[in-house]
Scaffold this motif. Structure first.
Motif, PDB file in Angstrom:
ATOM      1  N   GLU A 214       0.862  -1.078   0.055  1.00  0.00           N
ATOM      2  CA  GLU A 214       0.010   0.150  -0.053  1.00  0.00           C
ATOM      3  C   GLU A 214       0.789   1.305   0.198  1.00  0.00           C
ATOM      4  N   ARG A 215       2.046   1.209   0.726  1.00  0.00           N
ATOM      5  CA  ARG A 215       2.825   2.492   1.062  1.00  0.00           C
ATOM      6  C   ARG A 215       3.980   2.490  -0.173  1.00  0.00           C
ATOM      7  N   ASN A 216       4.013   1.483  -0.885  1.00  0.00           N
ATOM      8  CA  ASN A 216       5.260   1.576  -1.774  1.00  0.00           C
ATOM      9  C   ASN A 216       4.912   2.760  -2.746  1.00  0.00           C
ATOM     10  N   PRO A 217       6.036   3.802  -2.822  1.00  0.00           N
ATOM     11  CA  PRO A 217       5.447   5.015  -3.464  1.00  0.00           C
ATOM     12  C   PRO A 217       5.486   4.712  -4.958  1.00  0.00           C
ATOM     13  N   ALA A 218       5.990   3.545  -5.635  1.00  0.00           N
ATOM     14  CA  ALA A 218       5.921   3.126  -6.930  1.00  0.00           C
ATOM     15  C   ALA A 218       4.417   2.828  -7.362  1.00  0.00           C
ATOM     16  N   LYS A 219       3.591   2.547  -6.246  1.00  0.00           N
ATOM     17  CA  LYS A 219       2.096   2.101  -6.598  1.00  0.00           C
ATOM     18  C   LYS A 219       1.896   1.187  -7.626  1.00  0.00           C
ATOM     19  N   THR A 220       2.666   0.090  -7.684  1.00  0.00           N
ATOM     20  CA  THR A 220       2.678  -0.975  -8.765  1.00  0.00           C
ATOM     21  C   THR A 220       2.168  -2.306  -8.194  1.00  0.00           C
ATOM     22  N   GLY A 221       1.699  -2.311  -6.854  1.00  0.00           N
ATOM     23  CA  GLY A 221       1.301  -3.493  -6.455  1.00  0.00           C
ATOM     24  C   GLY A 221       2.092  -4.508  -5.866  1.00  0.00           C
ATOM     25  N   VAL A 222       3.398  -3.954  -5.871  1.00  0.00           N
ATOM     26  CA  VAL A 222       4.488  -4.964  -5.422  1.00  0.00           C
ATOM     27  C   VAL A 222       5.035  -4.691  -4.065  1.00  0.00           C
TER      28      VAL A 222
ATOM     29  N   GLY B 130       8.729 -14.740  -2.730  1.00  0.00           N
ATOM     30  CA  GLY B 130       8.659 -15.181  -1.414  1.00  0.00           C
ATOM     31  C   GLY B 130       7.434 -15.197  -0.608  1.00  0.00           C
ATOM     32  N   LEU B 131       6.881 -13.824  -1.015  1.00  0.00           N
ATOM     33  CA  LEU B 131       5.406 -13.639  -0.357  1.00  0.00           C
ATOM     34  C   LEU B 131       4.379 -14.623  -1.109  1.00  0.00           C
ATOM     35  N   PHE B 132       4.647 -14.813  -2.253  1.00  0.00           N
ATOM     36  CA  PHE B 132       3.418 -15.764  -3.045  1.00  0.00           C
ATOM     37  C   PHE B 132       3.551 -16.996  -2.302  1.00  0.00           C
TER      38      PHE B 132
ATOM     39  N   ARG C 189      -4.414  -6.375  -1.148  1.00  0.00           N
ATOM     40  CA  ARG C 189      -3.195  -6.402  -1.982  1.00  0.00           C
ATOM     41  C   ARG C 189      -2.179  -7.616  -1.766  1.00  0.00           C
ATOM     42  N   VAL C 190      -2.361  -8.188  -0.713  1.00  0.00           N
ATOM     43  CA  VAL C 190      -1.172  -9.470  -0.748  1.00  0.00           C
ATOM     44  C   VAL C 190      -2.175 -10.572  -1.615  1.00  0.00           C
ATOM     45  N   ALA C 191      -3.435 -10.722  -1.806  1.00  0.00           N
ATOM     46  CA  ALA C 191      -3.883 -11.483  -2.469  1.00  0.00           C
ATOM     47  C   ALA C 191      -3.837 -11.223  -3.958  1.00  0.00           C
ATOM     48  N   GLU C 192      -3.848 -10.059  -4.222  1.00  0.00           N
ATOM     49  CA  GLU C 192      -3.667  -9.788  -5.602  1.00  0.00           C
ATOM     50  C   GLU C 192      -2.243 -10.112  -6.112  1.00  0.00           C
ATOM     51  N   LEU C 193      -1.278  -9.478  -5.097  1.00  0.00           N
ATOM     52  CA  LEU C 193       0.037  -9.803  -5.724  1.00  0.00           C
ATOM     53  C   LEU C 193       0.316 -11.358  -5.713  1.00  0.00           C
TER      54      LEU C 193
ATOM     55  N   VAL D  28       1.705 -13.092  -9.166  1.00  0.00           N
ATOM     56  CA  VAL D  28       2.876 -13.780  -9.366  1.00  0.00           C
ATOM     57  C   VAL D  28       2.496 -15.245 -10.009  1.00  0.00           C
ATOM     58  N   ALA D  29       1.539 -15.659  -9.493  1.00  0.00           N
ATOM     59  CA  ALA D  29       1.046 -17.041  -9.863  1.00  0.00           C
ATOM     60  C   ALA D  29       0.607 -17.351 -11.747  1.00  0.00           C
ATOM     61  N   THR D  30       0.474 -15.842 -12.082  1.00  0.00           N
ATOM     62  CA  THR D  30      -0.070 -15.774 -13.616  1.00  0.00           C
ATOM     63  C   THR D  30       1.423 -15.372 -14.268  1.00  0.00           C
ATOM     64  N   GLU D  31       2.360 -15.044 -13.946  1.00  0.00           N
ATOM     65  CA  GLU D  31       3.615 -14.633 -14.561  1.00  0.00           C
ATOM     66  C   GLU D  31       3.914 -15.968 -15.438  1.00  0.00           C
TER      67      GLU D  31
END
Lengths: 244, 244
Positions: B157-165, B177-179, B202-206, B210-213
């Protein structure tokens, strides 16, 4: 430039791993949570960073270092960062990776030591998990302590430099971590350490050598070195100790 | 040049953290302990390195990587090394340190998950420490799981890049690792995860991302991805799960 260390001010705990490196290197550092009169210091300053402030990601837990824009958290990573920055780490790539792995293994051992008195969880007092702790302590003294100490002993023995240190030719942050482990085990498990320490003469000699390094000796004799206590990772609970 | 991964061949375990990075990067790697017909492969090859061979320090435990002269041990350090070598890590110094700290924290969480079913020690079977495990599981589900998941959620949420990672702009080894953590918790604690996963969107979405990369998806669908099992870190023991 000054580097800032953040850790709970009343215990050695995990903060001692990076702190020993900063002290042994003669680094210009501030122990922020102990500095109530400095801007951003004291417990409040540390808690603000743990909650997350603009420009820094929030660490999961102390200890952490702030070096300009860089925030380094986790005790092993903090010790590694300080060691590599201040010249207490091998420079060679092979040995650098090896020192990092040793630091993480040392941190894992600290976790195991902690879990001896907190096998059920952090949220409960020792008194509320004593039967579990007695069982875990037996396993730790009998299996884990010798396994880790033997591993360190062999690293020193097989280090091709043959200089009595864990990795590379010179004393590094990896050795400082082992010193803290040895001191902590002697405090928390005096009977067990007395029974087995002689099996690991290289470990004992390395711990002695670290303690007599001038900067380390000065630190250990100063008020900056807090005493071990039953609030830290290593706890002297007699019921958890034993010769076997 | 080929990089060699060493880990127990029959479980995901801690080896899955570096393995996922190697797979996601499309790295040219060998999973040595699974290669019985390769020189230095199989369990015997791994055990030889664990005992210590000329030129390499003996790791404390698998997993470890061998990259030419360099041996990297510890799961967090191995994932970090592979991520930084193969371009699945932030390049900026600030974010690089941050990714390293996340990887170690993820490894600590894996240790806590393991200790839920082994609170007394590694040397005993789960069946011999069940009462202790039931207590620790309650603490883990109630306190630790939400604490860690909330921490990851806030990082995204607080990652300034706001790209969901978790860190930086692009997917990194920290996200892999989180995946693995999310997948493992879903396997081991299905009731508890079903009850709280919605609190960490956000964790679930990330984890989904990852699983769909493409490379990760190909790996997950291959025989190289072992199934979770009650021999690994994450274990589906229904008595340790619960909605609360």
């Amino acid at each position: 430039m000054t580097i800032d260390l953040y850790y709970w001010p009343s215990i050695q705990g995990r903060g001692e791993f990076p702190r020993l490196v900063l002290e042994a290197a003669g680094a210009d550092y501030r122990d922020m949570a102990r500095l109530d009169d400095v801007e951003g210091g004291g417990i409040d300053g540390m808690m603000a960073l743990l909650k997350g402030v603009e420009g820094f990601p929030a660490p999961f837990a102390p200890p952490f270092l702030v070096d300009g824009d860089i925030l380094v958290s986790q005790s092993a990573a903090s010790a590694t960062y300080a060691g590599e920055k201040f010249g207490l780490a091998p420079e060679d790539a092979v040995q650098r990776e090896w020192a990092r792995a040793i630091a993480i293994t040392t941190s894992d051992l600290a976790t195991e030591v902690h879990d001896v008195h907190h096998p059920v969880g952090n949220g409960l007092y020792f008194e509320d998990q004593k039967p579990e702790a007695l069982r875990r302590a037996k396993e730790f003294r009998g299996e884990r302590m010798p396994k880790f100490l033997k591993w360190y002993e062999r690293l020193i023995e097989r280090n091709p430099a043959k200089t009595g240190v864990l990795v590379g030719r010179e004393l590094s942050y990896a050795d400082l971590g082992l010193f803290q482990i040895v001191e902590g085990l002697r405090y928390a498990f005096p009977k067990r350490m007395a029974a087995i320490e002689g099996d690991y003469p290289r470990v004992a000699e390395l711990a002695r050598r670290v303690a007599t390094e001038p900067r380390v000796a000065a630190y250990l004799g100063s008020p900056r070195r807090l005493a071990f206590s039953t609030d830290g990772i290593f706890r002297a609970y007699p019921e958890l100790d034993g010769e076997a």
